[in-house]
Design an enzyme around this catalytic site. Structure first.
Site, PDB file in Angstrom:
ATOM      1  N   HIS A  18       9.121  22.880  -7.712  1.00 47.00           N
ATOM      2  CA  HIS A  18       9.939  22.017  -6.855  1.00 47.00           C
ATOM      3  C   HIS A  18      10.188  22.570  -5.456  1.00 47.00           C
ATOM      4  CE1 HIS A  18      13.144  24.753  -8.183  1.00 47.00           C
ATOM      5  NE2 HIS A  18      13.767  24.411  -7.070  1.00 47.00           N
TER       6      HIS A  18
HETATM    7  C1  UD1 Z   1      17.462  21.650  -4.057  1.00 51.91           C
HETATM    8  C2  UD1 Z   1      17.745  22.958  -3.345  1.00 51.91           C
HETATM    9  C3  UD1 Z   1      16.932  24.074  -3.982  1.00 51.91           C
HETATM   10  C4  UD1 Z   1      17.170  24.131  -5.473  1.00 51.91           C
HETATM   11  C5  UD1 Z   1      16.930  22.772  -6.089  1.00 51.91           C
HETATM   12  C6  UD1 Z   1      17.290  22.791  -7.545  1.00 51.91           C
HETATM   13  C7  UD1 Z   1      18.281  22.775  -0.952  1.00 51.91           C
HETATM   14  C8  UD1 Z   1      17.743  22.941   0.432  1.00 51.91           C
HETATM   15  N1  UD1 Z   1      17.364  22.886  -1.926  1.00 51.91           N
HETATM   16  O1  UD1 Z   1      16.095  21.347  -3.831  1.00 51.91           O
HETATM   17  O2  UD1 Z   1      17.324  25.322  -3.425  1.00 51.91           O
HETATM   18  O3  UD1 Z   1      16.296  25.071  -6.032  1.00 51.91           O
HETATM   19  O4  UD1 Z   1      17.735  21.791  -5.436  1.00 51.91           O
HETATM   20  O5  UD1 Z   1      16.679  21.773  -8.253  1.00 51.91           O
HETATM   21  O6  UD1 Z   1      19.436  22.536  -1.123  1.00 51.91           O
HETATM   22  N2  UD1 Z   1      15.638  13.578  -5.464  1.00 51.91           N
HETATM   23  C9  UD1 Z   1      15.778  12.479  -6.298  1.00 51.91           C
HETATM   24  N3  UD1 Z   1      16.821  12.473  -7.175  1.00 51.91           N
HETATM   25  C10 UD1 Z   1      17.747  13.467  -7.254  1.00 51.91           C
HETATM   26  C11 UD1 Z   1      17.612  14.552  -6.380  1.00 51.91           C
HETATM   27  C12 UD1 Z   1      16.553  14.597  -5.512  1.00 51.91           C
HETATM   28  O7  UD1 Z   1      14.961  11.563  -6.275  1.00 51.91           O
HETATM   29  O8  UD1 Z   1      18.675  13.373  -8.080  1.00 51.91           O
HETATM   30  C13 UD1 Z   1      14.464  13.624  -4.566  1.00 51.91           C
HETATM   31  C14 UD1 Z   1      14.701  12.976  -3.213  1.00 51.91           C
HETATM   32  O9  UD1 Z   1      13.534  12.379  -2.808  1.00 51.91           O
HETATM   33  C15 UD1 Z   1      15.006  14.173  -2.311  1.00 51.91           C
HETATM   34  C16 UD1 Z   1      14.134  15.259  -2.940  1.00 51.91           C
HETATM   35  O10 UD1 Z   1      14.151  15.002  -4.336  1.00 51.91           O
HETATM   36  O11 UD1 Z   1      14.696  13.939  -0.974  1.00 51.91           O
HETATM   37  C17 UD1 Z   1      14.637  16.665  -2.675  1.00 51.91           C
HETATM   38  O12 UD1 Z   1      15.996  16.815  -3.094  1.00 51.91           O
HETATM   39  P1  UD1 Z   1      16.960  17.895  -2.375  1.00 51.91           P
HETATM   40  O13 UD1 Z   1      18.241  17.924  -3.071  1.00 51.91           O
HETATM   41  O14 UD1 Z   1      16.950  17.695  -0.909  1.00 51.91           O
HETATM   42  O15 UD1 Z   1      16.189  19.235  -2.599  1.00 51.91           O
HETATM   43  P2  UD1 Z   1      15.586  19.863  -3.922  1.00 51.91           P
HETATM   44  O16 UD1 Z   1      14.117  19.946  -3.764  1.00 51.91           O
HETATM   45  O17 UD1 Z   1      16.128  19.171  -5.118  1.00 51.91           O
HETATM   46  N1  UDP Z   2      16.277  23.064 -15.906  1.00 56.71           N
HETATM   47  C1  UDP Z   2      16.591  22.053 -16.815  1.00 56.71           C
HETATM   48  N2  UDP Z   2      15.711  21.011 -16.950  1.00 56.71           N
HETATM   49  C2  UDP Z   2      14.547  20.922 -16.241  1.00 56.71           C
HETATM   50  C3  UDP Z   2      14.240  21.968 -15.316  1.00 56.71           C
HETATM   51  C4  UDP Z   2      15.141  23.014 -15.167  1.00 56.71           C
HETATM   52  O1  UDP Z   2      17.611  22.097 -17.480  1.00 56.71           O
HETATM   53  O2  UDP Z   2      13.804  19.935 -16.419  1.00 56.71           O
HETATM   54  C5  UDP Z   2      17.219  24.192 -15.751  1.00 56.71           C
HETATM   55  C6  UDP Z   2      16.599  25.548 -15.980  1.00 56.71           C
HETATM   56  O3  UDP Z   2      16.608  25.879 -17.358  1.00 56.71           O
HETATM   57  C7  UDP Z   2      17.490  26.450 -15.142  1.00 56.71           C
HETATM   58  C8  UDP Z   2      17.836  25.570 -13.949  1.00 56.71           C
HETATM   59  O4  UDP Z   2      17.639  24.220 -14.396  1.00 56.71           O
HETATM   60  O5  UDP Z   2      18.664  26.772 -15.835  1.00 56.71           O
HETATM   61  C9  UDP Z   2      16.949  25.882 -12.781  1.00 56.71           C
HETATM   62  O6  UDP Z   2      17.083  24.900 -11.823  1.00 56.71           O
HETATM   63  P1  UDP Z   2      15.966  24.585 -10.728  1.00 56.71           P
HETATM   64  O7  UDP Z   2      14.647  25.080 -11.181  1.00 56.71           O
HETATM   65  O8  UDP Z   2      16.099  23.155 -10.388  1.00 56.71           O
HETATM   66  O9  UDP Z   2      16.489  25.361  -9.445  1.00 56.71           O
HETATM   67  P2  UDP Z   2      16.453  26.889  -8.952  1.00 56.71           P
HETATM   68  O10 UDP Z   2      16.923  27.766 -10.047  1.00 56.71           O
HETATM   69  O11 UDP Z   2      15.058  27.183  -8.510  1.00 56.71           O
HETATM   70  O12 UDP Z   2      17.361  26.863  -7.774  1.00 56.71           O
END
Ligand code: UD1
Ligand code: UDP
Length: 380
Positions: free
Chosen positions: A219
């Site tokens: 991601h």
């Molecule tokens: C965010 C965090 C990242 C973290 C991750 C955990 C920042 C800059 N990044 O990344 O550090 O590791 O969360 O998962 O804060 N979207 C949906 N539905 C949702 C959420 C997101 O469709 O419920 C889609 C949207 O198109 C959005 C994209 O995902 O633009 C990215 O979401 P965003 O929250 O900006 O960043 P993450 O990649 O989720």
């Molecule tokens: N996780 C989850 N379901 C998923 C993917 C991740 O419950 O489909 C959990 C995972 O076990 C861990 C956390 O989400 O506890 C990690 O989140 P993510 O990878 O989104 O973000 P990061 O840790 O890189 O910020």
């Protein structure tokens, strides 16, 4: 003592669940913490949001700011204004933020400007890659914080290099990792309760780790938003999937980009599924032959669950997992990934583990420190 907890993204619900549980335990004694939960709304899909509140029994948010997705500036800006309104109304003694997302930075910045002390859980992490949005968020948050709860000794050392040390104005402590607390507590429950393997057609009674499946997640913006990198990683997964199934719970960001580049039909050997709940994820991780990921949290969970991990990046904040032999940074080239994964059998014999992430009591320690210093933060 009144505190505001700010969350917004998937891993923060898991981290906050551990602290909320410790607060509820403490509240059964005479000393009390009143926790007010603010959800920025950064993540909002049911499987990125609600499922964690229900499964981990995180208290319902007192304030939901409904910020949603957007560019970094727009998203963080919206959060800042809305968090400020809540903080002015609630006037807490302290604000707790988690990790390194835009919700973390917005919470820390809004609080610091109102002179409300900030407690940062998972302080001191560094990738030393300035191009990462998360590196900017964690660096700034650490420099704005009064209480810095580090998960490892390395994190404390990283802060020291930037001049952040414990003194009369700041608390800097290695308390261990709150995600380790959660994993210890929930992995036993997951083993009993999760039916994900059956649901996906795997029968664990007859499978061993060596014959079962690989688990993949992706991601990070640098991997998903660059079609070359995304295709290169998917090509490797697809090749590996010719022999051993690959289960890939898709983050919505990744799903969107795979659709944009029409990759679903090209990579037929990858079993793409919706994001799964935390219990299902722990079950999938524990029974996997190995994990391929660019997630921070999942690298650590692989280490704790003693599952080999291949990190689809060139650097990591969690160097301890690499040093110990559990985790290998494989980058994003198709050939590089396949070559490393082919050596998983040989590598597993050399895996070593140790307790660099604490003793599973990080949340308790954090809550105790908060209580011990209650009343003194605003005087600093
Ligand atoms: C965010 C965090 C990242 C973290 C991750 C955990 C920042 C800059 N990044 O990344 O550090 O590791 O969360 O998962 O804060 N979207 C949906 N539905 C949702 C959420 C997101 O469709 O419920 C889609 C949207 O198109 C959005 C994209 O995902 O633009 C990215 O979401 P965003 O929250 O900006 O960043 P993450 O990649 O989720
Ligand atoms: N996780 C989850 N379901 C998923 C993917 C991740 O419950 O489909 C959990 C995972 O076990 C861990 C956390 O989400 O506890 C990690 O989140 P993510 O990878 O989104 O973000 P990061 O840790 O890189 O910020």
């Amino acid at each position: 003592m009144k505190i505001v907890t700010i969350v917004g993204a998937r891993p923060q619900f898991i981290k906050a669940a551990a602290i909320s549980q410790a607060i509820q335990k403490l509240n059964k004694t005479k000393r009390r913490i009143q926790e007010i939960l603010v959800h920025t709304g950064q993540h909002y899909d049911t499987m990125m949001d609600k499922v964690f509140f229900e499964e981990l029994k995180v208290p319902k948010p007192d304030y939901h700011l409904g910020v949603g997705s957007g560019s970094h500036a727009k998203q963080t800006g919206k959060m800042l204004g809305r968090i400020e309104m809540v903080l002015e109304k609630v006037r807490p003694e302290m604000v707790i933020v988690y990790g390194d997302t835009n919700s973390t930075l917005a919470g820390a910045l809004a609080a610091a400007k109102l002179k409300i002390p900030v407690a940062h859980v998972e302080a001191g992490l560094r990738s030393y890659n300035p191009a990462m949005a998360e590196e900017i968020n964690r660096l700034l948050t650490d420099h704005l914080s009064t209480l810095l709860f580090c998960p490892t000794d390395q994190a404390v050392r990283n802060l020291l290099k930037e001049g952040i040390r414990e003194d009369s104005k700041r608390i800097v402590k290695n308390v261990g990792d709150v995600m380790y607390d959660s994993m210890l507590y929930y992995s036993k429950i997951a083993e009993k309760r999760s039916t994900i393997l059956k649901h996906l057609g795997f029968d664990t009674r007859h499978e061993t780790r060596d014959t079962s499946y690989y688990l993949a997640t992706l991601h990070r913006a640098e991997n998903t938003d660059d079609p070359k990198r995304l295709k290169s990683i998917c090509r490797a997964l697809n090749k590996i999937g010719e022999e051993t199934p690959i289960i890939f719970p898709l983050h919505p960001r990744t799903k969107k980009m795979i659709k944009v580049y029409h990759l679903f039909s090209e990579f037929k050997n990858i079993k793409f599924v919706e994001p799964v709940s935390y219990l299902d994820m722990l079950k999938l991780e524990k029974n996997a032959k190995a994990i391929l990921t660019d997630s921070g949290g999942i690298q650590k969970e692989a280490y704790w669950l003693k599952v080999p991990c291949f990190t689809l990046r060139n650097e990591t904040e969690w160097l301890e997992t690499v040093k110990s032999g559990w985790n290998v940074l494989v980058g994003v080239s198709t050939e590089g990934i396949i070559k490393e994964v082919n050596h998983v059998e040989g590598r597993r014999r050399y895996l070593r583990g140790n307790k660099v992430f604490g003793d599973g009591k990080a949340s308790q320690k954090i809550v105790q420190i908060l209580i011990n210093h209650s009343g003194s933060f605003n005087e600093r």
